[in-house]
Design a protein around this motif. Structure first.
Motif, PDB file in Angstrom:
ATOM      1  N   ALA A 130      33.836 -52.213  14.613  1.00 44.98           N
ATOM      2  CA  ALA A 130      35.059 -52.949  14.965  1.00 44.98           C
ATOM      3  C   ALA A 130      35.498 -52.655  16.394  1.00 44.98           C
ATOM      4  CB  ALA A 130      36.179 -52.593  13.986  1.00 44.98           C
ATOM      5  N   LEU A 131      35.253 -51.439  16.861  1.00 45.51           N
ATOM      6  CA  LEU A 131      35.678 -51.040  18.199  1.00 45.51           C
ATOM      7  C   LEU A 131      34.758 -51.538  19.309  1.00 45.51           C
ATOM      8  CD1 LEU A 131      36.743 -47.364  17.437  1.00 45.51           C
ATOM      9  CD2 LEU A 131      38.228 -49.073  18.485  1.00 45.51           C
ATOM     10  N   THR A 132      33.567 -52.018  18.974  1.00 45.27           N
ATOM     11  CA  THR A 132      32.666 -52.498  20.027  1.00 45.27           C
ATOM     12  C   THR A 132      33.347 -53.610  20.820  1.00 45.27           C
ATOM     13  OG1 THR A 132      31.619 -53.937  18.368  1.00 45.27           O
ATOM     14  CG2 THR A 132      30.484 -51.879  18.920  1.00 45.27           C
ATOM     15  N   GLY A 133      33.131 -53.565  22.124  1.00 47.41           N
ATOM     16  CA  GLY A 133      33.802 -54.497  23.024  1.00 47.41           C
ATOM     17  C   GLY A 133      34.982 -53.870  23.741  1.00 47.41           C
ATOM     18  N   TRP A 134      35.502 -52.747  23.231  1.00 54.07           N
ATOM     19  CA  TRP A 134      36.584 -52.022  23.917  1.00 54.07           C
ATOM     20  C   TRP A 134      35.940 -51.206  25.037  1.00 54.07           C
ATOM     21  CZ3 TRP A 134      41.568 -50.224  21.240  1.00 54.07           C
ATOM     22  CH2 TRP A 134      42.031 -51.221  20.353  1.00 54.07           C
ATOM     23  N   VAL A 136      43.153 -52.300  12.682  1.00 55.66           N
ATOM     24  CA  VAL A 136      42.818 -51.053  11.995  1.00 55.66           C
ATOM     25  C   VAL A 136      43.685 -49.916  12.529  1.00 55.66           C
ATOM     26  CG1 VAL A 136      40.989 -49.393  11.486  1.00 55.66           C
ATOM     27  CG2 VAL A 136      40.451 -51.827  11.584  1.00 55.66           C
ATOM     28  N   LEU A 137      43.861 -49.851  13.848  1.00 58.35           N
ATOM     29  CA  LEU A 137      44.711 -48.808  14.436  1.00 58.35           C
ATOM     30  C   LEU A 137      46.150 -48.935  13.949  1.00 58.35           C
ATOM     31  CD1 LEU A 137      43.477 -48.585  18.136  1.00 58.35           C
ATOM     32  CD2 LEU A 137      43.316 -46.814  16.392  1.00 58.35           C
ATOM     33  N   ASP A 138      46.643 -50.151  13.839  1.00 58.06           N
ATOM     34  CA  ASP A 138      47.993 -50.358  13.307  1.00 58.06           C
ATOM     35  C   ASP A 138      48.115 -49.763  11.905  1.00 58.06           C
ATOM     36  OD1 ASP A 138      49.412 -51.540  15.330  1.00 58.06           O
ATOM     37  OD2 ASP A 138      48.945 -53.588  14.737  1.00 58.06           O
ATOM     38  N   GLY A 189      37.303 -60.400  17.280  1.00 57.80           N
ATOM     39  CA  GLY A 189      37.345 -59.770  18.591  1.00 57.80           C
ATOM     40  C   GLY A 189      38.183 -58.511  18.663  1.00 57.80           C
ATOM     41  N   GLU A 190      38.936 -58.399  19.758  1.00 54.88           N
ATOM     42  CA  GLU A 190      39.733 -57.209  20.028  1.00 54.88           C
ATOM     43  C   GLU A 190      40.745 -56.933  18.928  1.00 54.88           C
ATOM     44  OE1 GLU A 190      43.048 -55.686  23.317  1.00 54.88           O
ATOM     45  OE2 GLU A 190      41.917 -57.533  23.655  1.00 54.88           O
ATOM     46  N   ALA A 191      41.256 -57.980  18.303  1.00 57.37           N
ATOM     47  CA  ALA A 191      42.305 -57.824  17.291  1.00 57.37           C
ATOM     48  C   ALA A 191      41.822 -57.055  16.068  1.00 57.37           C
ATOM     49  CB  ALA A 191      42.825 -59.198  16.866  1.00 57.37           C
ATOM     50  N   GLN A 192      40.528 -57.026  15.837  1.00 62.34           N
ATOM     51  CA  GLN A 192      40.012 -56.359  14.639  1.00 62.34           C
ATOM     52  C   GLN A 192      40.286 -54.855  14.687  1.00 62.34           C
ATOM     53  OE1 GLN A 192      35.618 -56.163  13.814  1.00 62.34           O
ATOM     54  NE2 GLN A 192      36.215 -57.456  12.085  1.00 62.34           N
TER      55      GLN A 192
END
Length: 500
Positions: free
Chosen positions: A257-261, A314-316, A307-310
């Motif tokens: 999920a974090l890929t792209g950050w 999860v962090l939220d 994308g980034e929202a995924q």
């Protein structure tokens, strides 16, 4: 310890000359929450992370060019003929030609120069951090800055982070100390220091657009891969805590999920090409070409966001998770009430965290109001950083030499922003109370005291630093000192001063 002394030393960073909590130490501490300065003037000269990332990227590019030039100027090494050499002897290799040697020398000189520049940036940031703590009218709030910086630890052991460690604390921690845990968590995980420290910036999803394009280019494909470091540390250290029910599968799914950050203006090769073309150097960017597509299942929940929202979703979720509430409550209780956190205090903090959704000032007020934090006996042994700052505050330090605090912290065994692991420095007595560690403090205390030039009356200063809490034995030892400086040195290593 009397309440005044507890407010100054257990909640604060040790008293400065003339500092008085007044008749209501609890109210004095609460007032500091409103006096806290996220960006005090002493930090104004510190370079931002964008400037530092750009400098490091330029350094890597230039160093690569010098190495490439040196390699191109040097033909493959050939053996030098040996006259009458013994049978089986190995012929020595020919020395590199002068041009190649010159390029190697230039690369070495450039590395040394950049290393000196990096050290100067680091020393400047450490000095600014120390001055902010020494001069602050809100030492309780400054203690909380140090607590959160250790919770979200990065380390200068990684060269790319050496320049950025100070900027990380100043940009991702300080602005959010009086905000919400969620906002601090998001700022931390998107900061270039954390993305570089835990290797997230180059993490590539196995089925991402970049990986698919590289499928027929074996050399490129081998250089791409998923990195789980950031995902693991977020779950284990930053939010839920160890042994809280997540699995290795959760770590892997979260890493996808974090890929792209990633970071703009940093890196080389295909990842850099697709990652940072649109932002300023050091900016957080989301690069869809690196992102693993599809729904992720983490902690038993599906995350279908694109994308980034995924990863942000999860962090939220993690920011207000019950396990996160207990993990943060336990660490705060340990820091302010003892190595074995009182269960009632942990439960109170946990309930507050869950009720407010992680509002940090509410947690701090709960600490101030909790009787467990006001136990008369000392509950903690100061870390080297805590001891050093309290010593410098005690003697009324106003300015510092550029290398003074960095050197002192190395001597005392706690170099700033260089913990042994992403877990940060230990917050228990056993980590800091060894005989050798105490001896180093004695040596440092003597040097600090000598610089006071006998201008401090140690008896009066001791009474002011520990109001209604100075033991007769300490008072007598200071009174018997042969000079004021010796009395100050004795004060700085007295039991009251080593503990809080």
């Amino acid at each position: 310890m009397a309440d005044k002394s507890i407010a100054l030393n257990r909640f604060g960073l040790g008293a400065r000359p003339g500092e008085d909590p007044g008749a209501d130490p609890r109210a004095w501490l609460e007032q500091q929450l409103g006096r806290y300065a996220p960006a005090p003037p002493v930090l104004a000269s510190q370079p931002p992370s964008g400037t530092l990332v750009a400098q490091f990227a330029d350094y890597r590019e230039r160093l690569g060019q010098l190495r490439k030039a040196a390699a191109g100027a040097a033909p493959p090494p050939t053996p030098v003929a040996m006259a009458a050499a013994p049978a089986g002897a190995t012929a020595p290799m020919a020395a590199p030609p002068p041009v190649a040697q010159a390029m190697d020398d230039r690369a070495a000189t450039y590395r040394k120069q950049f290393g000196q520049q990096t050290r100067a940036v680091y020393n400047g940031a450490v000095t600014a951090r120390a001055l902010a703590a020494i001069q602050s009218p809100a030492p309780f709030a400054e203690r909380l800055v140090h607590f959160w910086a250790n919770h979200f630890a990065v380390s200068i052991d990684k060269m790319a982070v050496t320049n950025l460690a100070g900027a990380f604390e100043f940009e991702a921690i300080r602005p959010h100390v009086m905000g919400s845990f969620r906002d601090m968590l998001l700022a931390v995980e998107r900061h270039p220091a954390m993305l570089l420290f835990l290797d997230q910036a180059a993490s590539v999803g196995p089925n991402s657009p970049l990986a698919v394009r590289a499928a027929n280019r074996p050399k490129v494909r081998r250089s791409l891969g998923l990195n789980e470091n950031l995902a693991r540390e977020i779950l284990e250290l930053h939010t839920l805590g160890v042994r809280t029910g997540y699995s290795q599968a959760d770590v892997t799914e979260f890493a996808r999920a974090l890929t792209g950050w990633t970071i703009a203006g940093f890196g080389r090769g295909p990842v850099a090409k697709f990652a940072g073309g649109t932002g300023r150097p050091g900016d957080f960017v989301y690069a869809n070409a690196l992102h693993e597509p599809g729904t992720r299942t983490i902690l038993g929940k599906p995350w279908a966001q694109a994308g980034e929202a995924q990863a942000a979703a999860v962090l939220d979720h993690l920011a207000t998770h019950p396990a996160t509430a207990r993990h943060i409550a336990t660490k705060l209780a340990r820091h302010f009430a003892g190595d074995d956190p009182p269960p009632k205090l942990v439960a109170r903090l946990e309930a507050d965290f869950r009720r407010t959704g992680g509002d940090l000032p509410s947690l701090y007020r709960t600490l101030i109001a909790s009787p467990e934090c006001w136990a008369p006996a000392p509950v903690k042994f100061k870390s080297p950083w805590e001891w050093s700052i309290s010593a410098l505050r005690a003697v009324g330090t106003e300015q510092l030499q550029p290398n003074a605090v960095p050197g002192l912290m190395v001597q005392l065994g706690q170099p700033v922003w260089k913990p042994g692991s992403p877990a940060g420095w230990d917050d228990v007595t056993a980590a800091w109370a060894g005989p050798d560690a105490v001896l180093r403090r004695v040596e440092a205390a003597e040097r600090i005291a000598q610089r006071t030039r006998d201008q401090i009356d140690p008896r009066a200063r001791a009474a002011a630093l520990f109001p209604e809490a100075l033991s007769p034995a300490t008072a007598q030892a200071i009174a018997r000192a042969e000079s004021n400086s010796q009395g100050v040195a004795l004060l700085l290593v007295a039991p009251e001063f080593l503990r809080r």
